[in-house]
Design a protein around this motif. Structure first.
Motif, PDB file in Angstrom:
ATOM      1  N   LEU A 285       0.825  -1.206   0.000  1.00  0.00           N
ATOM      2  CA  LEU A 285       0.000   0.000   0.000  1.00  0.00           C
ATOM      3  C   LEU A 285       0.861   1.258   0.000  1.00  0.00           C
ATOM      4  CD1 LEU A 285      -2.967  -0.801   2.433  1.00  0.00           C
ATOM      5  CD2 LEU A 285      -3.020  -0.610  -0.057  1.00  0.00           C
ATOM      6  N   TYR A 286       1.981   1.205   0.718  1.00  0.00           N
ATOM      7  CA  TYR A 286       2.885   2.362   0.746  1.00  0.00           C
ATOM      8  C   TYR A 286       3.410   2.674  -0.653  1.00  0.00           C
ATOM      9  CZ  TYR A 286       7.253   4.940   1.306  1.00  0.00           C
ATOM     10  OH  TYR A 286       8.268   5.852   1.164  1.00  0.00           O
ATOM     11  N   TYR A 287       3.828   1.646  -1.374  1.00  0.00           N
ATOM     12  CA  TYR A 287       4.373   1.875  -2.708  1.00  0.00           C
ATOM     13  C   TYR A 287       3.282   2.286  -3.706  1.00  0.00           C
ATOM     14  CZ  TYR A 287       8.972   0.246  -1.316  1.00  0.00           C
ATOM     15  OH  TYR A 287      10.194   0.141  -0.703  1.00  0.00           O
ATOM     16  N   ILE A 288       2.052   1.837  -3.461  1.00  0.00           N
ATOM     17  CA  ILE A 288       0.942   2.294  -4.301  1.00  0.00           C
ATOM     18  C   ILE A 288       0.739   3.793  -4.118  1.00  0.00           C
ATOM     19  CG2 ILE A 288      -1.569   2.200  -4.588  1.00  0.00           C
ATOM     20  CD1 ILE A 288      -1.424  -0.799  -4.047  1.00  0.00           C
ATOM     21  N   LEU A 289       0.737   4.247  -2.847  1.00  0.00           N
ATOM     22  CA  LEU A 289       0.558   5.670  -2.576  1.00  0.00           C
ATOM     23  C   LEU A 289       1.727   6.487  -3.121  1.00  0.00           C
ATOM     24  CD1 LEU A 289      -1.479   7.553  -1.174  1.00  0.00           C
ATOM     25  CD2 LEU A 289      -0.063   7.435   0.868  1.00  0.00           C
ATOM     26  N   LEU A 290       2.934   5.938  -3.032  1.00  0.00           N
ATOM     27  CA  LEU A 290       4.113   6.631  -3.563  1.00  0.00           C
ATOM     28  C   LEU A 290       4.020   6.759  -5.084  1.00  0.00           C
ATOM     29  CD1 LEU A 290       6.793   7.901  -2.667  1.00  0.00           C
ATOM     30  CD2 LEU A 290       7.885   5.674  -3.077  1.00  0.00           C
ATOM     31  N   SER A 291       3.526   5.718  -5.727  1.00  0.00           N
ATOM     32  CA  SER A 291       3.361   5.769  -7.191  1.00  0.00           C
ATOM     33  C   SER A 291       2.334   6.813  -7.591  1.00  0.00           C
ATOM     34  CB  SER A 291       2.943   4.389  -7.722  1.00  0.00           C
ATOM     35  OG  SER A 291       3.936   3.416  -7.443  1.00  0.00           O
ATOM     36  N   MET A 292       1.273   6.945  -6.788  1.00  0.00           N
ATOM     37  CA  MET A 292       0.274   7.981  -7.055  1.00  0.00           C
ATOM     38  C   MET A 292       0.901   9.370  -6.962  1.00  0.00           C
ATOM     39  SD  MET A 292      -2.854   6.344  -4.834  1.00  0.00           S
ATOM     40  CE  MET A 292      -3.731   7.901  -4.728  1.00  0.00           C
TER      41      MET A 292
END
Length: 411
Positions: A285-292
């Motif tokens: 989830l952290y990397y998903i938010l970072l990608s956003m």
């Protein structure tokens, strides 16, 4: 998983959201067509979101204490009636006031309707089906976001705002009829003695706040989402229609197709969450938010080097990617929050989460509207600035994601 109550909640939600989306889409175009100003567009839409932020927790208290089905029915009926009353004023000198009232009415759905749906799903589904059920609920919302802009663009172009009013009123009334068949289990909540309704509401809200204060990591994750809503989302809500209608001077059908494409991407994200949601960890989830947070960089590059031939495609592609990731993140995060929340606090806590997450929206609309007007030839600077803000916010919340690991293991 597909029990009758869940099916009726989903159908009622779908019809109601369709009416909401098609009307909001048409009103957005109507504002731009009669004013041509992104600043005024941003200001009016910002004003419509303020009640959602201020009163959403109150809607959560009502969702926990009052029959959820009845709330859904009443809200749909009232919204349909308000639309009918406001309709004649859309063609008068008071058009902007009528539009503002209508947008405020659509906000009422968020205030009272959304907490009821979010608090109902955990009560009518088992934990094993929670992520899938939330994903389906989100998918329905995004499907209506596809149908709404597509149908809204066609109806608005050929038949004007009147056709949109008729379609939305019929839909709201149909949704209220559908919701009569819903049966949601009642959660016993203390009446707090002989306390007045206002004191009961204050005590209920305090209990929800105490829960969030005790779970500081959850609160930090919500704040990270709020920053994303403040910085990135305005490019979707304000930037896309402004670029298409004002900068590129393209017809409303193009905006409808572009909006549908973004929504289709979000649906793909919902499908990914449905299939792989149980396997997504806090680190994921952290990397998903970072990608956003970095999805606007290609837009900045394209604007900086005046790549006009591909500019619109890059904008739509990047924003579609953001919408896909955003849906995955929201479904998984909200499902994990629901599992950490006691049943008698579901409506209140989830409404606080929604209110906090969108609290930056009206401010961002009021700020980004003038910025789009001011920097329409230098959008790259705005895109770079908000990217930096989003990255800093996400990285600062990295440790807070670990609180979701327990939920992930339970799923």
């Amino acid at each position: 998983m597909w029990n009758r109550n869940f099916l009726m909640v989903i159908l009622g939600q779908g019809i109601s959201l369709f009416a909401n989306n098609i009307l909001y889409f048409a009103l957005s175009l109507y504002i731009l067509d009669i004013t041509g100003s992104a600043s005024l567009f941003g200001l009016i839409t910002a004003l419509s979101v303020i009640p959602t932020i201020l009163l959403m927790p109150v809607g959560g208290v009502i969702a926990d204490r009052v029959n959820k089905r009845n709330v859904m029915i009443i809200i749909d009926l009232l919204t349909g009636l308000i639309i009918l009353v406001s309709f004649p004023f859309l063609f008068s000198q008071y058009a902007l006031y009528a539009i503002t009232i209508l947008l405020l009415s659509l906000s009422m759905i968020e205030i009272f309707y959304t907490p009821c749906v979010q608090a109902s799903i955990p009560l009518i589904q088992k934990n094993d089906y929670l992520i899938k059920s939330n994903a389906i609920s989100n998918q329905i919302a995004y499907v209506t976001n596809i149908i709404g802009p597509l149908l809204g663009g066609v109806l608005y172009s050929y038949f004007g705002i009147t056709s949109i009013i008729v379609c939305s009123v019929i839909s709201f009334f149909a949704s209220s009829v559908m919701e009569v068949w819903i049966r949601i289990p009642v959660v016993e909540i203390s009446n707090r003695g002989n306390s007045s309704p206002i004191k009961v509401m204050i005590d209920d809200l305090k209990e929800a706040v105490d829960f969030l204060v005790e779970n500081k990591s959850i609160f930090r994750l919500i704040l990270a989402g709020t920053v994303i809503n403040f910085s990135i989302v305005p490019f979707v809500t304000l930037g896309l229609p402004y670029f298409i209608r004002t900068i590129f001077n393209l017809p409303s059908e193009v905006y409808g197709v572009a909006s549908a494409f973004l929504t289709a991407s979000a649906i793909i994200g919902g499908f990914i969450a449905t299939v792989f949601g149980n396997k997504i960890t806090s680190k994921g989830l952290y990397y998903i938010l970072l990608s956003m947070s970095v999805c606007l960089i290609p837009i900045a590059i394209t604007f900086a080097f005046n790549m006009n031939d591909i500019l619109l495609y890059v904008i739509v592609g990047c924003l579609a990617f953001e919408q896909m990731l955003n849906n995955i993140f929201n479904i998984c995060e909200n499902s994990m929050f629901q599992m950490k929340t006691p049943n008698h606090l579901l409506g209140k806590v989830m409404s606080f989460i929604v209110a906090i997450a969108i609290c930056g929206d009206p401010l961002s609309r009021a700020i980004f509207g003038p910025l789009f007007d001011l920097l329409q030839n230098n959008i790259q600077y705005l895109a770079i600035a908000v990217t930096l803000v989003a990255i800093i916010s996400t990285v600062s919340a990295k440790k807070a994601f670990k609180v979701l690991d327990d939920c992930t293991r339970r799923l």
